[in-house]
Write a protein that holds these residues in place. Sequence first.
Motif, PDB file in Angstrom:
ATOM      1  N   LEU A  49     152.374   3.571  37.986  1.00  0.00           N
ATOM      2  CA  LEU A  49     152.148   4.750  37.137  1.00  0.00           C
ATOM      3  C   LEU A  49     153.110   5.882  37.473  1.00  0.00           C
ATOM      4  CD1 LEU A  49     148.262   4.702  36.984  1.00  0.00           C
ATOM      5  CD2 LEU A  49     149.831   4.450  35.039  1.00  0.00           C
ATOM      6  N   GLU A  50     153.464   6.023  38.741  1.00  0.00           N
ATOM      7  CA  GLU A  50     154.443   7.051  39.110  1.00  0.00           C
ATOM      8  C   GLU A  50     155.788   6.763  38.456  1.00  0.00           C
ATOM      9  OE1 GLU A  50     154.256   6.931  43.377  1.00  0.00           O
ATOM     10  OE2 GLU A  50     152.594   8.368  43.462  1.00  0.00           O
ATOM     11  N   SER A  51     156.153   5.499  38.423  1.00  0.00           N
ATOM     12  CA  SER A  51     157.405   5.109  37.773  1.00  0.00           C
ATOM     13  C   SER A  51     157.357   5.409  36.272  1.00  0.00           C
ATOM     14  CB  SER A  51     157.660   3.622  38.008  1.00  0.00           C
ATOM     15  OG  SER A  51     158.811   3.196  37.334  1.00  0.00           O
ATOM     16  N   ILE A  52     156.241   5.097  35.642  1.00  0.00           N
ATOM     17  CA  ILE A  52     156.082   5.364  34.208  1.00  0.00           C
ATOM     18  C   ILE A  52     156.068   6.863  33.944  1.00  0.00           C
ATOM     19  CG2 ILE A  52     154.482   5.151  32.255  1.00  0.00           C
ATOM     20  CD1 ILE A  52     153.656   2.410  33.463  1.00  0.00           C
ATOM     21  N   ALA A  53     155.395   7.625  34.812  1.00  0.00           N
ATOM     22  CA  ALA A  53     155.323   9.078  34.636  1.00  0.00           C
ATOM     23  C   ALA A  53     156.706   9.720  34.751  1.00  0.00           C
ATOM     24  CB  ALA A  53     154.376   9.684  35.674  1.00  0.00           C
ATOM     25  N   GLN A  54     157.605   9.106  35.478  1.00  0.00           N
ATOM     26  CA  GLN A  54     158.963   9.646  35.588  1.00  0.00           C
ATOM     27  C   GLN A  54     159.849   9.219  34.421  1.00  0.00           C
ATOM     28  OE1 GLN A  54     160.466   8.449  39.417  1.00  0.00           O
ATOM     29  NE2 GLN A  54     159.284   9.999  40.507  1.00  0.00           N
ATOM     30  N   SER A  55     159.713   7.957  34.013  1.00  0.00           N
ATOM     31  CA  SER A  55     160.620   7.441  32.977  1.00  0.00           C
ATOM     32  C   SER A  55     160.129   7.683  31.553  1.00  0.00           C
ATOM     33  CB  SER A  55     160.826   5.933  33.169  1.00  0.00           C
ATOM     34  OG  SER A  55     159.638   5.228  32.857  1.00  0.00           O
ATOM     35  N   GLN A  88     145.095   0.836  27.642  1.00  0.00           N
ATOM     36  CA  GLN A  88     145.274   0.466  26.229  1.00  0.00           C
ATOM     37  C   GLN A  88     145.902   1.621  25.455  1.00  0.00           C
ATOM     38  OE1 GLN A  88     141.379  -0.776  24.949  1.00  0.00           O
ATOM     39  NE2 GLN A  88     141.674  -2.882  25.669  1.00  0.00           N
ATOM     40  N   GLU A  89     145.435   2.841  25.745  1.00  0.00           N
ATOM     41  CA  GLU A  89     146.009   4.014  25.084  1.00  0.00           C
ATOM     42  C   GLU A  89     147.465   4.210  25.508  1.00  0.00           C
ATOM     43  OE1 GLU A  89     143.488   7.377  25.900  1.00  0.00           O
ATOM     44  OE2 GLU A  89     141.704   6.341  25.163  1.00  0.00           O
ATOM     45  N   LEU A  90     147.743   3.966  26.764  1.00  0.00           N
ATOM     46  CA  LEU A  90     149.113   4.098  27.277  1.00  0.00           C
ATOM     47  C   LEU A  90     150.053   3.127  26.568  1.00  0.00           C
ATOM     48  CD1 LEU A  90     150.986   5.381  29.500  1.00  0.00           C
ATOM     49  CD2 LEU A  90     150.387   3.414  30.903  1.00  0.00           C
ATOM     50  N   GLN A  91     149.591   1.901  26.386  1.00  0.00           N
ATOM     51  CA  GLN A  91     150.413   0.890  25.711  1.00  0.00           C
ATOM     52  C   GLN A  91     150.675   1.243  24.248  1.00  0.00           C
ATOM     53  OE1 GLN A  91     148.145  -2.761  26.584  1.00  0.00           O
ATOM     54  NE2 GLN A  91     150.087  -3.563  27.358  1.00  0.00           N
ATOM     55  N   ALA A  92     149.705   1.886  23.618  1.00  0.00           N
ATOM     56  CA  ALA A  92     149.829   2.224  22.197  1.00  0.00           C
ATOM     57  C   ALA A  92     150.725   3.439  21.967  1.00  0.00           C
ATOM     58  CB  ALA A  92     148.449   2.471  21.595  1.00  0.00           C
ATOM     59  N   THR A  93     151.010   4.182  23.026  1.00  0.00           N
ATOM     60  CA  THR A  93     151.805   5.403  22.908  1.00  0.00           C
ATOM     61  C   THR A  93     153.292   5.071  22.963  1.00  0.00           C
ATOM     62  OG1 THR A  93     150.045   6.590  24.039  1.00  0.00           O
ATOM     63  CG2 THR A  93     152.151   7.688  23.918  1.00  0.00           C
ATOM     64  N   THR A  94     154.050   5.667  22.032  1.00  0.00           N
ATOM     65  CA  THR A  94     155.501   5.425  22.006  1.00  0.00           C
ATOM     66  C   THR A  94     156.306   6.667  22.368  1.00  0.00           C
ATOM     67  OG1 THR A  94     155.525   5.867  19.631  1.00  0.00           O
ATOM     68  CG2 THR A  94     155.331   3.563  20.312  1.00  0.00           C
ATOM     69  N   ASP A  95     155.725   7.839  22.211  1.00  0.00           N
ATOM     70  CA  ASP A  95     156.418   9.084  22.528  1.00  0.00           C
ATOM     71  C   ASP A  95     156.534   9.220  24.055  1.00  0.00           C
ATOM     72  OD1 ASP A  95     157.463  11.648  22.598  1.00  0.00           O
ATOM     73  OD2 ASP A  95     155.553  12.633  22.143  1.00  0.00           O
ATOM     74  N   PRO A  96     157.760   9.284  24.580  1.00  0.00           N
ATOM     75  CA  PRO A  96     157.944   9.363  26.033  1.00  0.00           C
ATOM     76  C   PRO A  96     157.172  10.502  26.706  1.00  0.00           C
ATOM     77  CG  PRO A  96     160.042   8.922  24.987  1.00  0.00           C
ATOM     78  CD  PRO A  96     159.051   9.204  23.889  1.00  0.00           C
ATOM     79  N   ALA A  97     157.079  11.658  26.055  1.00  0.00           N
ATOM     80  CA  ALA A  97     156.345  12.779  26.644  1.00  0.00           C
ATOM     81  C   ALA A  97     154.856  12.451  26.761  1.00  0.00           C
ATOM     82  CB  ALA A  97     156.552  14.038  25.813  1.00  0.00           C
ATOM     83  N   LYS A  98     154.319  11.782  25.740  1.00  0.00           N
ATOM     84  CA  LYS A  98     152.908  11.398  25.775  1.00  0.00           C
ATOM     85  C   LYS A  98     152.661  10.275  26.785  1.00  0.00           C
ATOM     86  CE  LYS A  98     151.801  12.950  21.122  1.00  0.00           C
ATOM     87  NZ  LYS A  98     151.355  12.596  19.770  1.00  0.00           N
ATOM     88  N   VAL A  99     153.639   9.383  26.918  1.00  0.00           N
ATOM     89  CA  VAL A  99     153.533   8.310  27.913  1.00  0.00           C
ATOM     90  C   VAL A  99     153.475   8.919  29.307  1.00  0.00           C
ATOM     91  CG1 VAL A  99     154.778   6.377  28.980  1.00  0.00           C
ATOM     92  CG2 VAL A  99     154.635   6.538  26.488  1.00  0.00           C
ATOM     93  N   LYS A 100     154.346   9.880  29.564  1.00  0.00           N
ATOM     94  CA  LYS A 100     154.356  10.555  30.865  1.00  0.00           C
ATOM     95  C   LYS A 100     153.031  11.251  31.130  1.00  0.00           C
ATOM     96  CE  LYS A 100     159.339  11.459  31.090  1.00  0.00           C
ATOM     97  NZ  LYS A 100     160.376  12.504  31.192  1.00  0.00           N
ATOM     98  N   ALA A 101     152.508  11.936  30.121  1.00  0.00           N
ATOM     99  CA  ALA A 101     151.247  12.662  30.272  1.00  0.00           C
ATOM    100  C   ALA A 101     150.085  11.703  30.531  1.00  0.00           C
ATOM    101  CB  ALA A 101     150.972  13.508  29.033  1.00  0.00           C
ATOM    102  N   LYS A 102     150.051  10.592  29.807  1.00  0.00           N
ATOM    103  CA  LYS A 102     148.967   9.622  29.982  1.00  0.00           C
ATOM    104  C   LYS A 102     149.044   8.976  31.357  1.00  0.00           C
ATOM    105  CE  LYS A 102     145.341   7.659  28.380  1.00  0.00           C
ATOM    106  NZ  LYS A 102     144.163   8.469  28.056  1.00  0.00           N
ATOM    107  N   ALA A 103     150.240   8.658  31.812  1.00  0.00           N
ATOM    108  CA  ALA A 103     150.405   8.078  33.135  1.00  0.00           C
ATOM    109  C   ALA A 103     149.956   9.064  34.219  1.00  0.00           C
ATOM    110  CB  ALA A 103     151.857   7.656  33.360  1.00  0.00           C
ATOM    111  N   ALA A 104     150.293  10.333  34.042  1.00  0.00           N
ATOM    112  CA  ALA A 104     149.871  11.368  34.991  1.00  0.00           C
ATOM    113  C   ALA A 104     148.351  11.503  34.996  1.00  0.00           C
ATOM    114  CB  ALA A 104     150.524  12.693  34.652  1.00  0.00           C
TER     115      ALA A 104
END
Length: 110
Positions: A49-55, A88-104
């Motif tokens: 998740l830290e890797s996803i939150a950064q990328s 599941q919500e993380l996988q459905a998200t395509t916007d990088p900013a939202k992906v970072k927020a969900k991972a955080a």
Amino acid sequence: MQSMYRLPLLLLVAAAIGFVGGCGGSTGPGAQKVQPVQVQPTDAMRSALESIAQSGQVGSEGLTIQENIEKLRASDASKADQLAKDYQELQATTDPAKVKAKAAEMLKKL
């Protein structure tokens, strides 16, 4: 004639000594079993998740998260259920900013 037998005899003696003595034979204890380091499911997910939150992208880390959610289910089913829903919500998200927020957000739940 004697010198003709000397070399093969010396080689035979050297081979016998090497066989009996062993090559670098250890006199210590036999093989020791090494236990692999056990990584806790939450630690493995935290790293992913830290890797996803950064990328801002879910790559192969997604498999790590999914596998470790199932491992976590054995010890903490309610936390695993919540993380599975978030995943599941993380996988459905395509916007990088939202992906970072969900991972955080998921990191805080670990």
